[in-house]
Motif scaffolding. Structure first.
Motif, PDB file in Angstrom:
ATOM      1  N   ARG A   1      29.006 -19.738 -43.101  1.00 29.43           N
ATOM      2  CA  ARG A   1      29.765 -19.547 -44.351  1.00 29.43           C
ATOM      3  C   ARG A   1      31.165 -19.040 -44.074  1.00 29.43           C
ATOM      4  N   GLU A   2      31.289 -18.205 -43.041  1.00 29.80           N
ATOM      5  CA  GLU A   2      32.601 -17.648 -42.722  1.00 29.80           C
ATOM      6  C   GLU A   2      33.528 -18.696 -42.093  1.00 29.80           C
ATOM      7  N   LEU A   3      32.965 -19.608 -41.301  1.00 31.40           N
ATOM      8  CA  LEU A   3      33.818 -20.527 -40.535  1.00 31.40           C
ATOM      9  C   LEU A   3      33.841 -21.963 -41.037  1.00 31.40           C
ATOM     10  N   ASN A   4      32.713 -22.423 -41.585  1.00 29.32           N
ATOM     11  CA  ASN A   4      32.631 -23.815 -42.050  1.00 29.32           C
ATOM     12  C   ASN A   4      31.615 -23.910 -43.191  1.00 29.32           C
ATOM     13  N   PRO A   5      32.015 -23.465 -44.395  1.00 25.15           N
ATOM     14  CA  PRO A   5      31.066 -23.393 -45.507  1.00 25.15           C
ATOM     15  C   PRO A   5      30.441 -24.746 -45.871  1.00 25.15           C
ATOM     16  N   ASP A   6      31.127 -25.837 -45.499  1.00 21.25           N
ATOM     17  CA  ASP A   6      30.580 -27.162 -45.856  1.00 21.25           C
ATOM     18  C   ASP A   6      29.469 -27.621 -44.918  1.00 21.25           C
ATOM     19  N   LEU A   7      29.314 -26.934 -43.803  1.00 20.38           N
ATOM     20  CA  LEU A   7      28.256 -27.328 -42.860  1.00 20.38           C
ATOM     21  C   LEU A   7      26.890 -27.032 -43.492  1.00 20.38           C
ATOM     22  N   LEU A   8      26.026 -28.035 -43.499  1.00 21.58           N
ATOM     23  CA  LEU A   8      24.677 -27.845 -44.069  1.00 21.58           C
ATOM     24  C   LEU A   8      23.718 -27.476 -42.939  1.00 21.58           C
ATOM     25  N   LEU A   9      23.157 -26.268 -43.031  1.00 19.92           N
ATOM     26  CA  LEU A   9      22.133 -25.882 -42.054  1.00 19.92           C
ATOM     27  C   LEU A   9      20.783 -26.369 -42.559  1.00 19.92           C
ATOM     28  N   LEU A  10      19.960 -26.840 -41.613  1.00 21.16           N
ATOM     29  CA  LEU A  10      18.642 -27.384 -41.953  1.00 21.16           C
ATOM     30  C   LEU A  10      17.565 -26.648 -41.175  1.00 21.16           C
ATOM     31  N   GLY A  11      16.560 -26.172 -41.870  1.00 20.99           N
ATOM     32  CA  GLY A  11      15.425 -25.551 -41.197  1.00 20.99           C
ATOM     33  C   GLY A  11      14.437 -26.614 -40.736  1.00 20.99           C
ATOM     34  N   VAL A  12      13.893 -26.398 -39.543  1.00 22.13           N
ATOM     35  CA  VAL A  12      12.802 -27.249 -39.056  1.00 22.13           C
ATOM     36  C   VAL A  12      11.555 -26.386 -39.139  1.00 22.13           C
ATOM     37  N   THR A  13      10.525 -26.870 -39.801  1.00 24.10           N
ATOM     38  CA  THR A  13       9.339 -26.035 -40.022  1.00 24.10           C
ATOM     39  C   THR A  13       8.353 -26.180 -38.860  1.00 24.10           C
ATOM     40  N   VAL A  14       7.338 -27.028 -39.016  1.00 24.22           N
ATOM     41  CA  VAL A  14       6.349 -27.219 -37.946  1.00 24.22           C
ATOM     42  C   VAL A  14       6.616 -28.578 -37.300  1.00 24.22           C
ATOM     43  N   LEU A  15       6.795 -28.594 -35.995  1.00 19.73           N
ATOM     44  CA  LEU A  15       7.022 -29.878 -35.319  1.00 19.73           C
ATOM     45  C   LEU A  15       5.821 -30.785 -35.574  1.00 19.73           C
ATOM     46  N   THR A  16       6.069 -32.051 -35.801  1.00 22.28           N
ATOM     47  CA  THR A  16       4.948 -32.956 -36.103  1.00 22.28           C
ATOM     48  C   THR A  16       4.057 -33.170 -34.875  1.00 22.28           C
ATOM     49  N   SER A  17       4.524 -32.725 -33.715  1.00 21.08           N
ATOM     50  CA  SER A  17       3.682 -32.811 -32.518  1.00 21.08           C
ATOM     51  C   SER A  17       2.639 -31.691 -32.476  1.00 21.08           C
ATOM     52  N   MET A  18       2.724 -30.721 -33.391  1.00 15.81           N
ATOM     53  CA  MET A  18       1.782 -29.595 -33.411  1.00 15.81           C
ATOM     54  C   MET A  18       0.660 -29.852 -34.405  1.00 15.81           C
ATOM     55  N   ASN A  19      -0.588 -29.713 -33.943  1.00 11.57           N
ATOM     56  CA  ASN A  19      -1.710 -29.793 -34.886  1.00 11.57           C
ATOM     57  C   ASN A  19      -2.282 -28.383 -35.095  1.00 11.57           C
ATOM     58  N   ALA A  20      -3.360 -28.293 -35.887  1.00 16.23           N
ATOM     59  CA  ALA A  20      -3.909 -26.976 -36.231  1.00 16.23           C
ATOM     60  C   ALA A  20      -4.348 -26.213 -34.978  1.00 16.23           C
ATOM     61  N   ALA A  21      -4.965 -26.942 -34.032  1.00 15.65           N
ATOM     62  CA  ALA A  21      -5.455 -26.273 -32.817  1.00 15.65           C
ATOM     63  C   ALA A  21      -4.290 -25.699 -32.010  1.00 15.65           C
ATOM     64  N   GLN A  22      -3.211 -26.453 -31.923  1.00 15.00           N
ATOM     65  CA  GLN A  22      -2.057 -25.964 -31.154  1.00 15.00           C
ATOM     66  C   GLN A  22      -1.381 -24.785 -31.858  1.00 15.00           C
ATOM     67  N   LEU A  23      -1.327 -24.846 -33.184  1.00 16.13           N
ATOM     68  CA  LEU A  23      -0.768 -23.710 -33.926  1.00 16.13           C
ATOM     69  C   LEU A  23      -1.606 -22.463 -33.665  1.00 16.13           C
ATOM     70  N   ASN A  24      -2.922 -22.681 -33.657  1.00 17.96           N
ATOM     71  CA  ASN A  24      -3.832 -21.569 -33.416  1.00 17.96           C
ATOM     72  C   ASN A  24      -3.578 -20.920 -32.054  1.00 17.96           C
ATOM     73  N   ARG A  25      -3.316 -21.759 -31.059  1.00 14.62           N
ATOM     74  CA  ARG A  25      -3.076 -21.274 -29.701  1.00 14.62           C
ATOM     75  C   ARG A  25      -1.825 -20.399 -29.614  1.00 14.62           C
ATOM     76  N   ILE A  26      -0.864 -20.623 -30.542  1.00 12.36           N
ATOM     77  CA  ILE A  26       0.322 -19.736 -30.522  1.00 12.36           C
ATOM     78  C   ILE A  26       0.202 -18.651 -31.586  1.00 12.36           C
ATOM     79  N   GLY A  27      -1.036 -18.466 -32.072  1.00 12.46           N
ATOM     80  CA  GLY A  27      -1.297 -17.329 -32.946  1.00 12.46           C
ATOM     81  C   GLY A  27      -1.045 -17.567 -34.418  1.00 12.46           C
ATOM     82  N   VAL A  28      -0.907 -18.845 -34.796  1.00 14.52           N
ATOM     83  CA  VAL A  28      -0.695 -19.149 -36.214  1.00 14.52           C
ATOM     84  C   VAL A  28      -2.020 -19.642 -36.799  1.00 14.52           C
TER      85      VAL A  28
END
Ligand code: C5P
Length: 234
Positions: free
Chosen positions: A104-131
């Motif tokens: 916001r201070e340097l380039n307010p027009d830049l759109l930041l995008l969140g990446v949630t769960v990589l589609t390469s991760m399934n429930a078992a893999q999430l579980n292995r990292i404690g989710v």
């Protein structure tokens, strides 16, 4: 249905092949996604070269570090001619908010995008990292966190749009990969939607790579996709 724009994923191994493809597509599209592969090989100079050709740039670096480091990286990246930049939402609200403040201070027009769960991760893999959440629950959880941190957009699959667009469509812009025009190969994508379907579900931008660069006539594929998206405007 809101306007939905095409972003070409420029996942190619050499600048020469990327230049060749962009030459073939001249005038047909405005947005290009530069990912880790090309950025780590060819760096900021490559980004500037594409921008000089007149393209708007989605830089897909998926930043994830302590808030201070991510904020400093965003500050550096704000000096590049980019329009979108990704961060891992799992970096946490403080990291996301620090990134948003820096841009916001340097380039307010830049759109930041969140990446949630990589589609390469399934429930078992999430579980292995404690989710303990399912991928769907974790996507919704991280989408809310991303919105709460003030980030303007989210990368999400066509399938996730069904639940996310009604809930977050007013506050987040959605960028959707895993797109396949009707009749084209899915490659390694597990769940694909057509450009038109993604737009109907509430996507603001679709990301398409191999169906364009592996086509005999890439310009024709881009035209077909743009026609499909334009039909949705009427
Ligand atoms: O070639 P294809 O159309 O499958 O390319 C899709 C682009 O979107 C690639 O750059 C890929 O890394 C990216 N992507 C994806 N799925 C995600 C996130 C990003 O396919 N969940």
């Amino acid at each position: 249905m809101q306007p939905c724009k095409l972003i070409l994923a420029l996942d190619l191994s050499s600048r020469q092949s990327a230049r060749h493809l962009l030459g073939q597509l001249d005038g047909e599209l405005r947005w290009v996604k530069v990912g880790l592969q090309m950025f780590t090989a060819h760096g900021p100079e490559w980004v500037r070269e594409i921008a000089e050709l007149g393209y708007r740039i989605f830089l897909d670096l998926k930043l994830h570090d302590i808030p201070h480091t991510v904020a400093k990286s965003v500050q550096s990246l704000c000096h590049l001619p980019i329009d979108m930049l990704t961060l891992h939402s799992s970096g946490g609200e403080e990291m996301l908010a620090a990134a948003e403040k820096a841009k916001r201070e340097l380039n307010p027009d830049l759109l930041l995008l969140g990446v949630t769960v990589l589609t390469s991760m399934n429930a078992a893999q999430l579980n292995r990292i404690g989710v303990g959440n399912t991928p769907e629950e974790q996507v919704a959880n991280l989408a809310a966190l991303t919105r709460d941190a003030g980030i303007g957009g989210l990368v999400c699959s066509g399938r996730d749009l069904v639940s996310l667009a009604p809930r977050f469509g007013r506050s987040l812009q959605f960028v959707t990969p895993g797109i396949r025009p009707a009749g084209s190969s899915a490659h390694d994508q597990k769940r694909v939607v057509t450009p038109r379907r993604a737009a109907e579900l509430g996507s603001h931008y679709i990301v398409v790579g191999r169906p364009i660069h592996q086509a005999h006539y890439p310009r024709g594929v881009v035209r077909t996709i743009n026609r499909e998206l334009a039909l949705g405007d009427s």
